[in-house]
Every structure is written in C-alpha cells, then in structure tokens.
Design an enzyme around this catalytic site. Structure first.
Site, PDB file in Angstrom:
ATOM      1  N   ARG A  44       0.806  -1.390  -0.311  1.00 41.47           N
ATOM      2  CA  ARG A  44      -0.004  -0.086   0.025  1.00 41.47           C
ATOM      3  C   ARG A  44       0.912   1.441   0.101  1.00 41.47           C
ATOM      4  O   ARG A  44       0.503   2.216   0.650  1.00 41.47           O
ATOM      5  CB  ARG A  44      -0.875   0.256   1.115  1.00 41.47           C
ATOM      6  CG  ARG A  44      -2.151  -1.064   1.206  1.00 41.47           C
ATOM      7  CD  ARG A  44      -3.219  -0.439   1.824  1.00 41.47           C
ATOM      8  NE  ARG A  44      -4.163  -1.938   1.900  1.00 41.47           N
ATOM      9  CZ  ARG A  44      -4.497  -2.462   3.021  1.00 41.47           C
ATOM     10  NH1 ARG A  44      -3.940  -2.087   4.317  1.00 41.47           N
ATOM     11  NH2 ARG A  44      -5.247  -3.368   3.121  1.00 41.47           N
ATOM     12  N   ARG A  82      -3.512   6.317   0.565  1.00 42.30           N
ATOM     13  CA  ARG A  82      -3.952   7.426   1.497  1.00 42.30           C
ATOM     14  C   ARG A  82      -3.110   8.374   2.591  1.00 42.30           C
ATOM     15  O   ARG A  82      -3.689   9.313   2.848  1.00 42.30           O
ATOM     16  CB  ARG A  82      -5.429   6.952   2.094  1.00 42.30           C
ATOM     17  CG  ARG A  82      -6.554   6.640   1.026  1.00 42.30           C
ATOM     18  CD  ARG A  82      -7.839   6.150   1.868  1.00 42.30           C
ATOM     19  NE  ARG A  82      -7.479   4.750   2.467  1.00 42.30           N
ATOM     20  CZ  ARG A  82      -8.295   4.056   3.326  1.00 42.30           C
ATOM     21  NH1 ARG A  82      -9.600   4.971   3.607  1.00 42.30           N
ATOM     22  NH2 ARG A  82      -8.106   3.044   3.910  1.00 42.30           N
ATOM     23  N   ARG A 127      -7.817  11.195  -5.810  1.00 40.00           N
ATOM     24  CA  ARG A 127      -8.801  10.334  -5.943  1.00 40.00           C
ATOM     25  C   ARG A 127     -10.280  10.967  -5.502  1.00 40.00           C
ATOM     26  O   ARG A 127     -11.179  10.466  -5.200  1.00 40.00           O
ATOM     27  CB  ARG A 127      -8.407   9.134  -4.731  1.00 40.00           C
ATOM     28  CG  ARG A 127      -7.300   7.994  -5.306  1.00 40.00           C
ATOM     29  CD  ARG A 127      -8.052   6.946  -5.657  1.00 40.00           C
ATOM     30  NE  ARG A 127      -8.976   6.320  -4.683  1.00 40.00           N
ATOM     31  CZ  ARG A 127     -10.430   6.483  -5.020  1.00 40.00           C
ATOM     32  NH1 ARG A 127     -10.871   7.150  -5.955  1.00 40.00           N
ATOM     33  NH2 ARG A 127     -11.246   5.998  -4.383  1.00 40.00           N
ATOM     34  N   ASP A 183      -6.589  -3.562  -7.478  1.00 40.59           N
ATOM     35  CA  ASP A 183      -7.249  -4.132  -6.298  1.00 40.59           C
ATOM     36  C   ASP A 183      -7.531  -5.726  -6.641  1.00 40.59           C
ATOM     37  O   ASP A 183      -7.683  -6.128  -7.552  1.00 40.59           O
ATOM     38  CB  ASP A 183      -8.549  -3.553  -5.929  1.00 40.59           C
ATOM     39  CG  ASP A 183      -9.211  -3.966  -4.971  1.00 40.59           C
ATOM     40  OD1 ASP A 183      -9.898  -4.852  -4.559  1.00 40.59           O
ATOM     41  OD2 ASP A 183      -8.748  -3.296  -3.951  1.00 40.59           O
ATOM     42  N   TYR A 207     -13.940 -13.238   0.473  1.00 37.32           N
ATOM     43  CA  TYR A 207     -14.965 -11.804   0.019  1.00 37.32           C
ATOM     44  C   TYR A 207     -16.026 -12.198  -0.550  1.00 37.32           C
ATOM     45  O   TYR A 207     -17.178 -11.469  -0.390  1.00 37.32           O
ATOM     46  CB  TYR A 207     -13.947 -10.853  -0.613  1.00 37.32           C
ATOM     47  CG  TYR A 207     -13.023 -10.120  -0.033  1.00 37.32           C
ATOM     48  CD1 TYR A 207     -13.661  -9.157   0.918  1.00 37.32           C
ATOM     49  CD2 TYR A 207     -11.719 -10.261  -0.062  1.00 37.32           C
ATOM     50  CE1 TYR A 207     -12.604  -8.196   1.555  1.00 37.32           C
ATOM     51  CE2 TYR A 207     -10.868  -9.285   0.466  1.00 37.32           C
ATOM     52  CZ  TYR A 207     -11.384  -8.428   1.248  1.00 37.32           C
ATOM     53  OH  TYR A 207     -10.492  -7.516   2.034  1.00 37.32           O
TER      54      TYR A 207
END
Length: 356
Positions: A26, A30, A39, A75, A153
């Site tokens: 990552r 963010r 974004r 992703d 998921y």
C-alpha cells in the site's frame, strides 16, 4: 529499457545486492496527500479501470521516496468483478458485495470461463503505461489475491474478522468450495501471465485471509492452490524463456511457513508476528524473505524507527531479504516516517554490507 536499480530482483533470487531493497505494501495510498487529492470525489473501481489514473498513483510514492520497487495500483477484487459479481467500495465500510454467494448453486451465476484479456484489459494497460513511465528506474510488481482470500470476500460480502460464512462453506460444502477455488485458480493464472506480458517484472500473491484458517484447512483449501498458481505460471513462462520471481504472502499463516518455502515461490512474505531468525531457520535458506516490520512501528519517532529497522536487518541478514512492512501502510501515517523507514533500511544495510 535497461533497469537502473535491480536490487529488488536480485534479492528475490537470493543474489548479492548493493543494499537491502525496500518497498511497502500500500505504498500508493491514502497516507499521501497527493493520493487523496487525485482520488477526491472519484469512484474507487472507476479509478482502477483508468490506466492513466493507476499509473499516476503507482508513481506518486516513487517521486517522494527511493523505494526499490513499484507495485501497480489496482485491487484484488477485480477478479470477482470479471466473474460477473457486483463489488462496490463503500465509504467507511470498504469493499461490499450487494449479492454475495450464499449457497453452492450460486456458483452457476458466475462466469466460470473469463476472457481475461477482455475483462481485465485495463489492468494490463495500466501496467504497460506504468512500465514505460518508470523508464527503468525500478522494477514493477504485479499482483493478485489468492483463491481462498477471494472466495472469502465473495461469500462474506465484505470484510470480516472471522470469515465465518466462508468457512461454513469449507465445512458444509467442501466440494463446492474446491470447485470455486479451482475456478479462481484458473483465472488467476491467466491474469498473472497477462500481467507479465504487459510488463510486470515480479508477481505477488496475497493470501490475506490465511490467518482465519487452521493448519488442516490451510493444507486443504489454500496451499494446493497457491502451489498450482506458481507452478502453472512458471511452466508457461518457461516456454517463452521468461523467468519472473514470485512472492507469496500468507498473512498470519505462520503454521504454513515450511510448506510455503517449498511451493515454487522465490520469496515468502512475512507479517510482524514472527521472529526474523526463526523465519530464517524454518525456511532453511530455500527462499528469500520479505517483511516483516509492524506497520504501527511507523508511528514511532524517527530514531526509534531506525533502531527497529537495525534489529530487523540483523535478524534477517542482508542476503535474500527484502525489507517491507508486515502489512500495508495505514492512512493516518506520516509520510516523513515512511521516508525514515526507507532511509534506515538503505543506510543500515549498506553499513552491514561494508562490515563483511
């Protein structure tokens, strides 16, 4: 284009490097103000489908820090999407499947034969564009989620601490579980080969939910598929004379360390719950290792980060080792501390190498 910094690829293969290479899971994320700015107001998966946006986000951390590798911004859930499932990124909640798989007959609703080149073409375009824009600065890593993690998921419908709905399938519907895992494995193999064809120079397989399985379930529902992926990808690449290092990261799956080190991957990624020396001992020099600093150590003052890195490098040694965190960077981390981590790895590993 000639690669200017190949330390990461050399370390993957256990060869000598001028310093211990470092990158962060990552690292495009963010914690960077420029990431948040790029974004802002945009749908997450729409961003994933834009090659130029993915390229920009992949390159952002490299403009700030001397990382030794880039990892494509994408992703793991693009695969369930390619199989026809609806996945949304919900603010404050994370990835959400409005209609998760509930019963084995729901497998009939999935696209079992996915035209990967058509459905996931946007990822391949992003890789090719990024590889060009990198201009040989550092290698580019492609990645995928592993079958069990994706299955979890698809059944849970989002994040879960227990994965109880997905595990219920393993115990109640073992045949349907294997059917889904095999379906995912076939798509993943095609997907990874497509990433290499597009320009990826290394591949990482994320088994992020390994820790929800016990050793017996891991042996049955995760490991065989992880092995299949590496073996099939390598066999196909060999035919065209290519050799791309592969990394497997099974978070919290320490019981599987010995098996993972004999699963056709060059590198085994480690989370922060395992001691470096013990990991070295248990993998017996068969693979290179990657990880395993606690991401939360980046909240420490810079001097403390340097100490933690020093101890970690002394535990792993400088050969066949790639420094990384034991999981991804968190959004509230200070970019300065990420810089301190990278600097500490480079400085201390050079010091250790000079002592040799």
């Amino acid at each position: 284009m000639e690669l200017k910094n190949d330390a990461f690829l050399l370390a993957c293969r256990g060869q000598e490097t001028p310093h211990v290479p470092v990158w962060c899971m990552r690292q495009a994320g963010r914690y960077l103000p420029e990431f948040r700015e790029s974004r802002a107001g945009k749908d997450f998966f729409a961003t994933c489908r834009s090659p130029s946006a993915c390229c920009e986000l992949t390159l952002q951390p490299l403009r700030r820090f001397p990382f030794d590798a880039a990892i494509i911004f994408s992703d793991i859930l693009v695969i369930p999407q390619a199989m026809g499932m609806d996945v949304q990124m919900v603010a404050g909640k994370g990835p959400t499947f409005p209609e998760p798989l509930k019963e084995p007959e729901d497998l009939l609703l999935l696209q079992s034969k996915v035209d990967v080149n058509k459905e996931l073409d946007y990822v391949f375009k992003a890789i090719t564009l990024t590889r060009h824009k990198l201009e040989g600065k550092v290698p580019l890593i492609g990645f995928t989620g592993a079958p069990w993690t994706l299955m979890a998921y698809m059944i849970e419908g989002g994040g879960s601490t227990t994965q109880s709905k997905a595990k219920r399938w393993l115990y109640r519907h073992p045949e349907a579980s294997h059917q889904l895992l095999k379906m995912l494995t076939d798509i993943i193999v095609e997907y990874l080969l497509g990433q290499v064809a597009a320009g990826a120079q290394a591949l990482q397989v994320f088994e992020s939910h390994a820790g929800c399985l016990g050793p017996a379930e891991f042996q049955e529902f995760s490991l065989p598929y992880l092995r299949d992926i590496a073996r099939k990808v390598k066999d196909q690449l060999k035919e065209s004379g290519q050799d791309v290092p592969m990394i497997v990261f099974a978070k919290d799956g320490h019981y599987g360390l010995e098996d993972l080190s004999q699963s056709h991957y060059e590198v085994v990624g480690l989370d922060w719950t395992i001691d470096p020396r013990s990991a070295r001992e248990r993998t017996g020099g068969k693979v290179s290792l990657q990880g395993n600093m606690d991401p939360c150590a980046l909240y420490a003052p810079k001097e403390r980060i340097y100490e933690i890195v020093k101890k970690m490098l002394e535990g792993f040694g400088t050969r066949g080792y790639i420094a990384n965190l034991g999981h991804g960077l968190y959004p509230d981390m200070d970019p300065e501390n990420v810089g301190a981590f990278v600097e500490a790895v480079h400085a201390h590993s050079r010091h250790l190498l000079n002592l040799k």
